[in-house]
Design a protein around this motif. Structure first.
Motif, PDB file in Angstrom:
ATOM      1  N   THR A 185       0.824  -1.200   0.000  1.00 42.09           N
ATOM      2  CA  THR A 185       0.000   0.000   0.000  1.00 42.09           C
ATOM      3  C   THR A 185       0.860   1.254   0.000  1.00 42.09           C
ATOM      4  OG1 THR A 185      -1.853   1.103   1.126  1.00 42.09           O
ATOM      5  CG2 THR A 185      -0.182   0.095   2.531  1.00 42.09           C
ATOM      6  N   SER A 186       0.342   2.217  -0.652  1.00 42.32           N
ATOM      7  CA  SER A 186       0.964   3.538  -0.720  1.00 42.32           C
ATOM      8  C   SER A 186       2.289   3.566  -1.493  1.00 42.32           C
ATOM      9  CB  SER A 186       1.184   4.096   0.713  1.00 42.32           C
ATOM     10  OG  SER A 186       1.522   5.461   0.660  1.00 42.32           O
ATOM     11  N   SER A 187       2.542   2.474  -2.241  1.00 43.96           N
ATOM     12  CA  SER A 187       3.798   2.466  -2.997  1.00 43.96           C
ATOM     13  C   SER A 187       3.626   3.085  -4.379  1.00 43.96           C
ATOM     14  CB  SER A 187       4.323   1.028  -3.131  1.00 43.96           C
ATOM     15  OG  SER A 187       3.358   0.212  -3.763  1.00 43.96           O
ATOM     16  N   GLY A 188       2.402   3.511  -4.706  1.00 41.24           N
ATOM     17  CA  GLY A 188       2.182   4.227  -5.969  1.00 41.24           C
ATOM     18  C   GLY A 188       1.535   3.400  -7.068  1.00 41.24           C
ATOM     19  N   LYS A 189       0.869   2.299  -6.712  1.00 41.24           N
ATOM     20  CA  LYS A 189       0.208   1.457  -7.733  1.00 41.24           C
ATOM     21  C   LYS A 189      -0.881   2.227  -8.450  1.00 41.24           C
ATOM     22  CE  LYS A 189      -1.089  -1.595  -4.642  1.00 41.24           C
ATOM     23  NZ  LYS A 189      -0.492  -0.986  -3.431  1.00 41.24           N
ATOM     24  N   THR A 190      -1.763   2.823  -7.671  1.00 45.50           N
ATOM     25  CA  THR A 190      -2.900   3.509  -8.290  1.00 45.50           C
ATOM     26  C   THR A 190      -2.420   4.677  -9.129  1.00 45.50           C
ATOM     27  OG1 THR A 190      -4.294   2.871  -6.410  1.00 45.50           O
ATOM     28  CG2 THR A 190      -5.080   4.680  -7.801  1.00 45.50           C
ATOM     29  N   TYR A 191      -1.442   5.394  -8.553  1.00 42.46           N
ATOM     30  CA  TYR A 191      -0.872   6.539  -9.264  1.00 42.46           C
ATOM     31  C   TYR A 191      -0.313   6.091 -10.617  1.00 42.46           C
ATOM     32  CZ  TYR A 191       2.076  10.666 -10.065  1.00 42.46           C
ATOM     33  OH  TYR A 191       2.664  11.802 -10.595  1.00 42.46           O
TER      34      TYR A 191
ATOM     35  N   LEU B 106      -1.129   3.869   6.405  1.00 40.68           N
ATOM     36  CA  LEU B 106      -0.095   4.192   5.438  1.00 40.68           C
ATOM     37  C   LEU B 106      -0.590   5.086   4.304  1.00 40.68           C
ATOM     38  CD1 LEU B 106       1.715   0.734   5.174  1.00 40.68           C
ATOM     39  CD2 LEU B 106       2.449   2.761   6.457  1.00 40.68           C
ATOM     40  N   ASN B 107      -1.911   5.019   4.047  1.00 41.19           N
ATOM     41  CA  ASN B 107      -2.420   5.739   2.879  1.00 41.19           C
ATOM     42  C   ASN B 107      -3.815   6.258   3.169  1.00 41.19           C
ATOM     43  OD1 ASN B 107      -3.136   6.730   0.429  1.00 41.19           O
ATOM     44  ND2 ASN B 107      -2.701   4.839  -0.713  1.00 41.19           N
ATOM     45  N   LYS B 108      -3.929   7.548   3.098  1.00 34.68           N
ATOM     46  CA  LYS B 108      -5.225   8.163   3.411  1.00 34.68           C
ATOM     47  C   LYS B 108      -6.302   7.736   2.440  1.00 34.68           C
ATOM     48  CE  LYS B 108      -4.915  12.394   6.020  1.00 34.68           C
ATOM     49  NZ  LYS B 108      -5.120  13.845   5.979  1.00 34.68           N
ATOM     50  N   THR B 109      -5.888   7.533   1.222  1.00 32.41           N
ATOM     51  CA  THR B 109      -6.853   7.102   0.195  1.00 32.41           C
ATOM     52  C   THR B 109      -6.436   5.740  -0.338  1.00 32.41           C
ATOM     53  OG1 THR B 109      -5.593   8.306  -1.456  1.00 32.41           O
ATOM     54  CG2 THR B 109      -7.517   9.436  -0.485  1.00 32.41           C
ATOM     55  N   SER B 110      -6.284   4.848   0.568  1.00 34.22           N
ATOM     56  CA  SER B 110      -5.824   3.520   0.167  1.00 34.22           C
ATOM     57  C   SER B 110      -6.914   2.782  -0.607  1.00 34.22           C
ATOM     58  CB  SER B 110      -5.427   2.711   1.412  1.00 34.22           C
ATOM     59  OG  SER B 110      -5.077   1.409   1.036  1.00 34.22           O
ATOM     60  N   SER B 111      -6.502   2.198  -1.708  1.00 32.86           N
ATOM     61  CA  SER B 111      -7.450   1.387  -2.491  1.00 32.86           C
ATOM     62  C   SER B 111      -7.674   0.097  -1.722  1.00 32.86           C
ATOM     63  CB  SER B 111      -6.861   1.084  -3.862  1.00 32.86           C
ATOM     64  OG  SER B 111      -6.505   2.296  -4.510  1.00 32.86           O
TER      65      SER B 111
ATOM     66  N   LEU C 173      -3.940  -3.638  -8.267  1.00 33.16           N
ATOM     67  CA  LEU C 173      -4.233  -4.503  -7.138  1.00 33.16           C
ATOM     68  C   LEU C 173      -4.249  -3.706  -5.819  1.00 33.16           C
ATOM     69  CD1 LEU C 173      -1.940  -7.507  -8.141  1.00 33.16           C
ATOM     70  CD2 LEU C 173      -4.429  -7.397  -8.294  1.00 33.16           C
ATOM     71  N   ALA C 174      -4.937  -4.305  -4.924  1.00 31.59           N
ATOM     72  CA  ALA C 174      -4.930  -3.699  -3.581  1.00 31.59           C
ATOM     73  C   ALA C 174      -3.551  -3.913  -2.945  1.00 31.59           C
ATOM     74  CB  ALA C 174      -6.014  -4.339  -2.715  1.00 31.59           C
ATOM     75  N   GLY C 175      -3.270  -3.195  -1.931  1.00 32.10           N
ATOM     76  CA  GLY C 175      -1.959  -3.285  -1.320  1.00 32.10           C
ATOM     77  C   GLY C 175      -1.677  -4.667  -0.761  1.00 32.10           C
TER      78      GLY C 175
HETATM   79  N1  ATP Z   1       5.454   8.599  -8.704  1.00 29.94           N
HETATM   80  C1  ATP Z   1       4.789   9.356  -7.930  1.00 29.94           C
HETATM   81  N2  ATP Z   1       4.982  10.668  -8.018  1.00 29.94           N
HETATM   82  C2  ATP Z   1       4.323  11.488  -7.175  1.00 29.94           C
HETATM   83  N3  ATP Z   1       3.458  11.080  -6.270  1.00 29.94           N
HETATM   84  C3  ATP Z   1       3.245   9.765  -6.153  1.00 29.94           C
HETATM   85  C4  ATP Z   1       3.876   8.855  -6.975  1.00 29.94           C
HETATM   86  N4  ATP Z   1       3.461   7.619  -6.657  1.00 29.94           N
HETATM   87  C5  ATP Z   1       2.582   7.767  -5.665  1.00 29.94           C
HETATM   88  N5  ATP Z   1       2.430   9.029  -5.353  1.00 29.94           N
HETATM   89  C6  ATP Z   1       1.554   9.523  -4.319  1.00 29.94           C
HETATM   90  O1  ATP Z   1       1.605   8.650  -3.244  1.00 29.94           O
HETATM   91  C7  ATP Z   1       0.389   8.466  -2.640  1.00 29.94           C
HETATM   92  C8  ATP Z   1       0.033   7.019  -2.623  1.00 29.94           C
HETATM   93  O2  ATP Z   1      -0.028   6.548  -3.837  1.00 29.94           O
HETATM   94  P1  ATP Z   1      -1.055   5.468  -4.340  1.00 29.94           P
HETATM   95  O3  ATP Z   1      -2.383   5.748  -3.770  1.00 29.94           O
HETATM   96  O4  ATP Z   1      -0.992   5.399  -5.741  1.00 29.94           O
HETATM   97  O5  ATP Z   1      -0.527   4.205  -3.567  1.00 29.94           O
HETATM   98  P2  ATP Z   1      -1.123   2.791  -3.636  1.00 29.94           P
HETATM   99  O6  ATP Z   1      -0.053   1.864  -3.821  1.00 29.94           O
HETATM  100  O7  ATP Z   1      -2.192   2.744  -4.643  1.00 29.94           O
HETATM  101  O8  ATP Z   1      -1.778   2.613  -2.187  1.00 29.94           O
HETATM  102  P3  ATP Z   1      -2.994   1.659  -1.849  1.00 29.94           P
HETATM  103  O9  ATP Z   1      -2.576   0.344  -2.069  1.00 29.94           O
HETATM  104  O10 ATP Z   1      -3.205   1.942  -0.428  1.00 29.94           O
HETATM  105  O11 ATP Z   1      -4.098   2.118  -2.659  1.00 29.94           O
HETATM  106  C9  ATP Z   1      -0.574   9.229  -3.454  1.00 29.94           C
HETATM  107  O12 ATP Z   1      -0.881  10.437  -2.761  1.00 29.94           O
HETATM  108  C10 ATP Z   1       0.141   9.518  -4.689  1.00 29.94           C
HETATM  109  O13 ATP Z   1      -0.230  10.755  -5.216  1.00 29.94           O
END
Ligand code: ATP
Length: 735
Positions: A53-59, A153-158, A198-200
């Protein structure tokens, strides 16, 4: 101490490794674009994002999905020749429930298995893309609809697994399919690309989840655990059971994981030391995933109509291939048969032409001959005061100049007179004398047998009258005419005319032995030719026979063809008339015998009319001019025999006609012969007098031996006696 073999590797290798400051476009361009755009070639594609989680998958996936959609749409725009439909659908798997992200209805969707071993999400909304903006709008809807929650770890965690699917069925014209030699005029390629966020993958403890988040984490981990198991098993070579069905995520992604799809997995990691464990897990997952081999292929999908058309074409092609070798041989066979048939037809046409030519020739010659002989006879009759003389008058009155009419009549009267009851074999003296006589006469024609001389001609026998020399009764004529149909008739109008003319003195005979001339040649063109008469010509029509029923004078005397005598009645040479010029005079008697035997045999095998046989036999007695008629008859019979053998002529009909003819002969015996005559015949033919069916037996005995000239002569004598009359004889003896 830990075993070094169980320790995680310290170095990993992947296709691409992107740093923290690497932009999404670069990741897309270098790691996802090629896979994503496989869809336009009809190949399924999947792009995953896996990581804690919060590693940037959704982004990352949001960016990649947008970029891929833009590129796909751009490709479509650049390829207007393709008819396409781009469909968009999105779902999330939340707590092992599938939900439609394009629908406000939160009812879980069912998963169905289809025959292609893929999983169908029932009632999933599919939006048809109108334009690029429409894609972006739908992406934002999905983002809004997705279950999110706040974790430590993530305010808007998927909190769910999101799957966005672009289905890209499109029609492509003129593509070669599966290396088939046939180009399909149109085919439909259908492929889809999955963008999976995928989810975290973090552990619940790490995410410090509790309550609802903990429950979510359990489901999420279950799906990810199954995903990890599937990937690990697939990486080892697909042996054993792959537990796709253990989670809805792996069921839906089954084609993308080890099946018909090109797949890119983007693993995201946090650089934080605290997440080193998760990072190592992610690296291990990625390492396993890298080992998985998929079998992507172009998916050709056709409409029913296109499929039917294609199958019909394929069927026709295969049938053509199957038929081709046989068709070639059949064609060869048919061509050969046709050639053979053509050859036969040609041969038959040639035969017909030749036979027709010879028939016409013979007919004209015979007509001329008849004109001469009839004229000769009538003139002689006038001169001698005998119109129908008796046999006793013949030697003195007619000598050699017997007419056809008279000769025929004499034939009958000779029979009746000669075979009178008093002359029958009971009179042994006459019998013996006749035997001797007949033997002499039959030289060259008949074997000297006792039978051949029995009842021989009584040329020395006084002056018999014509008693009993009547012709066919009127009621018998139609039957005769019917039976003699196949005997070609000579039109005798001309003869009648000549008779009339002659009776008015137009024609006279110069002498009894020499040439005829036409005194009225100036007034009659038909008679304008000087007609030379030879004994040979007369013989051709004389009904002479070694049969004792005919007087000695009627017997044909063989005249060897030679200079001065090889002239036909119309003055033409034998050569001109079609007689074989190569035939030497010396060789003709043997040739004549050979041909006659051959003709008799053919009559037999072709069931030729007995009347025809009789008159032909009596007409052709060995004169060189006979060669024309004999050749003609041989050709006709050979043709008939071939036709019978080939089933082109009705043999049954001929047999029936023959049977009727024999019946007619039987009746004629009763009508035309006296009891004594019949008795004599029975004895002659070896029929016991006590036999009830004597007449029928005799009728069935005549013309039954195919290889005997003697038998033919005897038969001809009987038939001629029973059916003949002068006029009929003349009319029916054209052949
Ligand atoms: N490469 C990037 N550049 C800038 N900001 C990023 C980057 N990757 C992620 N972030 C930021 O980090 C935060 C978490 O990212 P993201 O939601 O994509 O994580 P996640 O892996 O989808 O978490 P989860 O599994 O909980 O949904 C977001 O606020 C996102 O904007």
């Amino acid at each position: 101490m830990s075993d070094r073999s169980t320790l995680p590797p310290t170095a990993y290798s992947f296709d691409r490794v992107f740093s923290c400051d690497c932009g999404t476009r670069q990741v897309y361009e270098e790691g996802a674009k090629e896979v994503a755009l496989s869809v336009v070639s009809g190949i399924n594609a999947s792009i995953f994002a896996y990581g804690q989680t919060s590693s940037g998958k959704t982004y990352t996936m949001t960016g990649i999905t947008g970029l891929a959609a833009t590129d796909i749409y751009g490709y479509i725009e650049r390829h207007k020749e393709r008819e396409f439909v781009l469909k968009f659908s999105a779902m999330e798997i939340y707590n092992e429930s599938v939900r439609d992200l394009l629908s406000t209805d939160n009812t879980p969707l069912r998963l169905l298995d289809d025959p292609d071993r893929t999983t169908i999400v029932e009632k999933l909304t599919e939006e048809t893309i109108r334009n690029w903006e429409h894609v972006m709008e739908l992406l934002s809807i999905c983002e809004e609809q997705r279950q999110i929650g706040e974790t430590s770890l993530n305010k808007t965690s998927s909190r769910s697994h999101q799957i966005i699917r672009l289905v890209y069925p499109h029609l492509i014209r003129s593509v070669r399919v599966n290396s088939s030699p046939d180009w399909m005029s149109a085919s439909t390629l259908a492929a889809s690309v999955h963008f999976v966020d995928l989810a975290g993958s973090e552990r619940a403890s790490q995410a410090m989840s509790a309550g609802a988040r903990l429950k979510e984490g359990c489901h999420i981990n279950r799906s990810l655990l199954t995903l990890g198991t599937v990937i690990r098993k697939l990486s080892k070579g697909r042996t054993g059971h792959i537990p796709y069905r253990d989670s809805k995520l792996t069921r839906i992604l089954q084609p993308s994981l080890g099946g018909n799809a090109r797949t890119a997995i983007i693993c995201t990691m946090s650089p934080a030391r605290s997440h080193i464990e998760q990072s190592r897990n992610t690296l291990l997952f990625a390492t396993c995933a890298k080992e998985v081999v998929t079998s992507a292929q172009v998916n050709v999908v056709m409409s029913d109509k296109a499929l039917v058309k294609h199958l019909q074409r394929e069927l026709a092609r295969l049938e053509g291939e199957l038929r081709r070798p046989r068709a070639v041989s059949m064609n060869n066979y048919a061509e050969e048969m046709l050639r053979e048939k053509d050859g036969r037809i040609q041969q038959m046409e040639n035969d017909i032409r030749e036979v027709t030519r010879q028939r016409d020739l013979a007919r004209s010659q015979l007509e001329d001959l008849l004109l001469r002989t009839v004229g000769d006879d009538q003139e002689s009759s006038h001169q001698d005061g005998i119109f129908r003389g008796s046999t006793s008058d013949l030697p003195s009155a007619c000598g050699d100049d017997l007419s056809v009419d008279n000769s025929s009549e004499i034939l009958h009267s000779g029979f009746l007179e000669t075979i009178s009851p008093q002359d029958y074999p009971t009179e042994d003296a006459n019998y013996s004398k006749n035997r001797q006589r007949s033997s002499e006469i039959s030289s060259g024609y008949y074997p000297a047998s006792p039978q051949s001389s029995a009842g021989g001609v009584s040329s020395e026998g006084g002056a018999p009258t014509r008693g009993g020399g009547e012709f066919l009764s009127l009621d018998a004529r139609p039957e005769m005419d019917d039976l003699c149909k196949e005997v070609q008739c000579i039109e005798v109008e001309e003869v009648s005319t000549i008779r009339n003319e002659r009776s008015s003195g137009l024609l006279t005979s110069e002498n009894g032995h020499g040439d005829w001339n036409a005194e009225g040649r100036a007034s009659s063109s038909s008679m304008s030719r000087r007609l030379s008469r030879s004994r040979s010509c007369r013989a051709a029509l004389m009904a002479s026979s070694p049969c004792p029923w005919f007087p000695e004078e009627e017997q044909v005397e063989y005249t060897p063809p030679g200079k001065g005598q090889r002239e036909l009645c119309d003055g033409r040479s034998i050569k001109d008339a079609g007689v074989d010029p190569m035939m030497s005079p010396a060789g003709w008697p043997e040739e004549f015998e050979r041909r006659r035997l051959e003709i008799i045999a053919l009559w037999h095998s072709c069931n030729v009319s007995l009347v025809h046989r009789t008159f032909f036999f009596l007409l052709c007695k060995g004169d060189p001019a006979d060669s024309i008629y004999m050749e003609l008859e041989l050709r006709r019979l050979s043709f008939l025999k071939r036709a019978l053998a080939g089933g082109h002529a009705n043999n049954i009909s001929a047999t029936q006609t023959l049977r009727r003819e024999r019946g007619m002969l039987c009746r004629q015996m009763q009508r035309k012969l006296t009891a004594a005559e019949r008795e004599w015949l029975y004895r002659r033919w070896g029929i016991p007098l006590q036999t009830k069916q004597r007449k029928l037996q005799l009728a069935h005995l005549v013309w039954t031996a195919a290889g005997s000239v003697y038998h033919a002569g005897e038969s001809a004598a009987v038939v001629a006696r029973l059916v003949g009359e002068p006029d009929d004889t003349t009319k029916r003896c054209s052949s």
